[in-house]
Design a protein around this motif. Structure first.
Motif, PDB file in Angstrom:
ATOM      1  N   UNK A 324       0.939  -1.340   0.094  1.00  0.00           N
ATOM      2  CA  UNK A 324      -0.027   0.062  -0.023  1.00  0.00           C
ATOM      3  C   UNK A 324       0.935   1.214   0.055  1.00  0.00           C
ATOM      4  N   UNK A 325       0.648   2.189  -0.838  1.00  0.00           N
ATOM      5  CA  UNK A 325       1.326   3.414  -0.999  1.00  0.00           C
ATOM      6  C   UNK A 325       0.513   4.434  -0.697  1.00  0.00           C
ATOM      7  N   UNK A 326       0.927   5.154   0.346  1.00  0.00           N
ATOM      8  CA  UNK A 326      -0.163   6.166   1.172  1.00  0.00           C
ATOM      9  C   UNK A 326       0.431   7.474   0.835  1.00  0.00           C
ATOM     10  N   UNK A 327      -0.289   8.518   0.564  1.00  0.00           N
ATOM     11  CA  UNK A 327      -0.271  10.063   0.836  1.00  0.00           C
ATOM     12  C   UNK A 327      -0.220  10.237   2.149  1.00  0.00           C
ATOM     13  N   UNK A 328       0.457  11.306   2.688  1.00  0.00           N
ATOM     14  CA  UNK A 328       0.673  11.760   4.198  1.00  0.00           C
ATOM     15  C   UNK A 328      -0.297  12.861   4.337  1.00  0.00           C
ATOM     16  N   UNK A 329      -0.290  13.365   5.766  1.00  0.00           N
ATOM     17  CA  UNK A 329      -0.927  14.444   6.023  1.00  0.00           C
ATOM     18  C   UNK A 329      -0.222  15.180   7.134  1.00  0.00           C
ATOM     19  N   UNK A 330      -0.528  16.838   6.883  1.00  0.00           N
ATOM     20  CA  UNK A 330       0.219  17.471   7.924  1.00  0.00           C
ATOM     21  C   UNK A 330      -0.044  17.217   9.201  1.00  0.00           C
ATOM     22  N   UNK A 331       1.246  17.518  10.145  1.00  0.00           N
ATOM     23  CA  UNK A 331       1.094  16.971  11.481  1.00  0.00           C
ATOM     24  C   UNK A 331       0.458  18.273  12.460  1.00  0.00           C
ATOM     25  N   UNK A 332      -0.772  18.632  12.094  1.00  0.00           N
ATOM     26  CA  UNK A 332      -1.330  19.516  12.951  1.00  0.00           C
ATOM     27  C   UNK A 332      -2.729  19.184  13.253  1.00  0.00           C
ATOM     28  N   UNK A 333      -3.463  19.923  14.182  1.00  0.00           N
ATOM     29  CA  UNK A 333      -5.072  19.445  14.397  1.00  0.00           C
ATOM     30  C   UNK A 333      -5.252  18.043  14.401  1.00  0.00           C
ATOM     31  N   UNK A 334      -6.182  17.528  13.551  1.00  0.00           N
ATOM     32  CA  UNK A 334      -6.365  16.242  13.428  1.00  0.00           C
ATOM     33  C   UNK A 334      -5.421  15.479  12.802  1.00  0.00           C
ATOM     34  N   UNK A 335      -4.858  16.137  11.678  1.00  0.00           N
ATOM     35  CA  UNK A 335      -3.756  15.514  11.112  1.00  0.00           C
ATOM     36  C   UNK A 335      -2.790  14.934  11.854  1.00  0.00           C
ATOM     37  N   UNK A 336      -2.302  15.332  13.012  1.00  0.00           N
ATOM     38  CA  UNK A 336      -1.409  14.693  13.691  1.00  0.00           C
ATOM     39  C   UNK A 336      -1.722  13.283  14.283  1.00  0.00           C
ATOM     40  N   UNK A 337      -3.155  13.050  14.580  1.00  0.00           N
ATOM     41  CA  UNK A 337      -3.623  11.723  14.825  1.00  0.00           C
ATOM     42  C   UNK A 337      -3.386  10.970  13.500  1.00  0.00           C
ATOM     43  N   UNK A 338      -4.050  11.453  12.594  1.00  0.00           N
ATOM     44  CA  UNK A 338      -4.064  10.600  11.251  1.00  0.00           C
ATOM     45  C   UNK A 338      -2.740  10.124  10.813  1.00  0.00           C
ATOM     46  N   UNK A 339      -1.645  11.211  10.886  1.00  0.00           N
ATOM     47  CA  UNK A 339      -0.453  10.637  10.435  1.00  0.00           C
ATOM     48  C   UNK A 339       0.192   9.706  11.455  1.00  0.00           C
ATOM     49  N   UNK A 340      -0.122   9.910  12.669  1.00  0.00           N
ATOM     50  CA  UNK A 340       0.593   8.966  13.916  1.00  0.00           C
ATOM     51  C   UNK A 340      -0.087   7.627  13.565  1.00  0.00           C
ATOM     52  N   UNK A 341      -1.300   7.465  13.107  1.00  0.00           N
ATOM     53  CA  UNK A 341      -1.768   6.200  13.017  1.00  0.00           C
ATOM     54  C   UNK A 341      -1.213   5.432  11.588  1.00  0.00           C
ATOM     55  N   UNK A 342      -1.038   6.366  10.550  1.00  0.00           N
ATOM     56  CA  UNK A 342      -0.613   5.822   9.363  1.00  0.00           C
ATOM     57  C   UNK A 342       0.747   5.577   9.511  1.00  0.00           C
ATOM     58  N   UNK A 343       1.634   6.299  10.250  1.00  0.00           N
ATOM     59  CA  UNK A 343       3.173   6.059  10.242  1.00  0.00           C
ATOM     60  C   UNK A 343       3.453   4.646  11.220  1.00  0.00           C
ATOM     61  N   UNK A 344       2.502   4.674  12.333  1.00  0.00           N
ATOM     62  CA  UNK A 344       2.422   3.281  12.935  1.00  0.00           C
ATOM     63  C   UNK A 344       1.899   2.215  12.378  1.00  0.00           C
ATOM     64  N   UNK A 345       1.035   2.224  11.335  1.00  0.00           N
ATOM     65  CA  UNK A 345       0.713   1.338  10.447  1.00  0.00           C
ATOM     66  C   UNK A 345       1.779   0.791   9.492  1.00  0.00           C
ATOM     67  N   UNK A 346       2.591   1.953   9.116  1.00  0.00           N
ATOM     68  CA  UNK A 346       3.441   1.598   8.190  1.00  0.00           C
ATOM     69  C   UNK A 346       4.931   1.146   8.782  1.00  0.00           C
ATOM     70  N   UNK A 347       4.889   0.999  10.039  1.00  0.00           N
ATOM     71  CA  UNK A 347       6.228   0.477  10.946  1.00  0.00           C
ATOM     72  C   UNK A 347       7.147   1.709  10.651  1.00  0.00           C
ATOM     73  N   UNK A 348       6.801   2.967  10.577  1.00  0.00           N
ATOM     74  CA  UNK A 348       7.540   4.081  10.326  1.00  0.00           C
ATOM     75  C   UNK A 348       8.404   3.901   9.165  1.00  0.00           C
ATOM     76  N   UNK A 349       7.755   3.379   7.967  1.00  0.00           N
ATOM     77  CA  UNK A 349       8.352   3.631   6.544  1.00  0.00           C
ATOM     78  C   UNK A 349       7.777   4.635   5.933  1.00  0.00           C
TER      79      UNK A 349
END
Ligand code: AMP
Ligand code: MG
Length: 357
Positions: A324-349
């Motif tokens: 799965x290749x995913x776009x990313x989201x800016x790390x502010x407001x709700x974006x911080x939670x979205x990016x946190x879940x995505x990076x964890x799901x990606x094993x920080x790849x």
């Protein structure tokens, strides 16, 4: 075990069903129920044997503590040794709602619920089904997300069924949850409040209410071996889809270069015979032509992105994609939670598309 699935209409809550579920909770059995964040897997938080059943059903390591759910601040004193002023302000501002607060625990709360810690995590959920269930149960309900440990959190009753059928007594089906990512967790026991997990109560909202808030190391990046994060759950690979997930970003967001790289990677992996999924947004979806393409919604509405994220990861599991290749989201407001879940799901790849690449 036969898992009973019962539909609940939010507009017309049937107390008969919830009374049965509440009785089962008091008897030490397991009930999955909707909250405004994700579906929870509930058991009596004061009953060590019931708490153990949660770990067994989820396959969850026993040092990963549970969140106790209560109807409101009036139910808090028996669970905690102390209520700091900062916590009072946070409860006034955000309860009931998607904010979990860490307190020093009282002797009433068994170590089975807190994963052996001397602190207890407490939240008052806003969802009307969760509220009513807690009130009728008359006990705090320990409820982690109702997924098998390591899988994406459930945002629909169907997701709970996929993971928990045959392992728990009942699933209360209240339809799709509202927020779609787990609660914000904050620790206010020290001199400076620490954000342990970002969620729908954002860092900005917290700071507006209580001043400076520090970010726990586990929010910022991977937890190295031997390091003990404050929220023990953060050291486990969470929210993991079966495929290899890779985030591609330029300065924390999407760009033409990011889209080009995702397309090239999709082309390359597809040529090698792999099945590829792409996670993108309404603004960019028309630019992708190859692979299984899923938009999470518009970047203008981060609530929609959060709401759809886990369902899309589960869908990719079902479709058995390899990458799965995913776009990313800016790390502010709700974006911080979205990016946190995505990076964890990606094993920080994360592939950072720099100017020279
Ligand atoms: P879940 O309910 O599945 O989202 O997981 C609960 C999360 O809360 C886990 O990441 C735990 O590490 C965290 N948590 C629960 N209790 C505590 C506590 N006493 N101190 C710190 N983190 C906690
Ligand atoms: Mg969880």
């Amino acid at each position: 075990m036969n898992t009973k699935v019962v539909k609940i209409e939010r507009e017309k809550i049937n107390d008969q069903i919830l009374l049965e579920a509440a009785r089962m909770i008091r008897e030490g059995r397991l009930i999955a129920f909707p909250t405004e964040t994700v579906y929870g897997l509930g058991a009596n938080a004061l009953d060590p044997e019931a708490a153990k059943k949660i770990y067994a059903a989820k396959g969850r390591p026993s040092d990963n503590p549970l969140i106790a759910h209560i109807a409101g601040p009036e139910d808090l004193p028996p669970l905690v040794a102390k209520i700091p002023d900062t916590a009072k302000r946070l409860m006034d501002a955000f309860w009931p709602g998607p904010l979990t607060i860490i307190f020093p625990k009282s002797n009433n709360v068994p170590y089975e619920t807190t994963g052996g810690l001397d602190t207890v995590a407490v939240r008052s959920p806003k969802d009307c089904i969760a509220q009513r269930l807690i009130q009728l149960a008359g006990v705090p309900i320990a409820a982690p997300s109702a997924n098998t440990s390591g899988r994406p959190s459930p945002t629909l009753a169907e997701h709970v069924y996929q993971d928990m059928n045959g392992k728990i007594d009942m699933i209360l089906d209240g339809g799709a949850v509202g927020i779609g990512v787990e609660s914000t967790i904050i620790d206010v026991s020290g001199s400076v409040p620490i954000l342990l997990r970002p969620g729908a109560v954002t860092l900005e909202m917290l700071e507006e209410t209580i001043g400076d808030v520090e970010l726990d190391q586990a929010v910022l990046g991977p937890v190295s071996q031997g390091q003990k994060p404050k929220a023990p759950g953060m050291k486990y690979r969470h929210y993991a889809p079966r495929a290899e997930l890779i985030l591609v970003e330029e300065e924390g967001t999407v760009s033409d270069k990011v889209i080009t790289i995702i397309k090239e990677l999709t082309e390359e992996k597809s040529r090698q015979g792999a099945k590829v999924g792409i996670i993108c947004t309404d603004e960019t979806v028309s630019q992708y032509t190859q692979g299984v393409i899923r938009s999470l919604g518009s970047r203008m509405r981060e609530e929609t992105i959060a709401h759809n994220l886990f369902a899309v990861l589960r869908e990719f599991d079902e479709l058995e994609v390899d990458y799965i290749f995913s776009e990313s989201f800016p790390e502010s407001h709700l974006g911080q939670a979205i990016r946190n879940r995505l990076t964890k799901a990606a094993g920080y790849h994360v592939i950072e598309v720099g100017e020279n690449k």
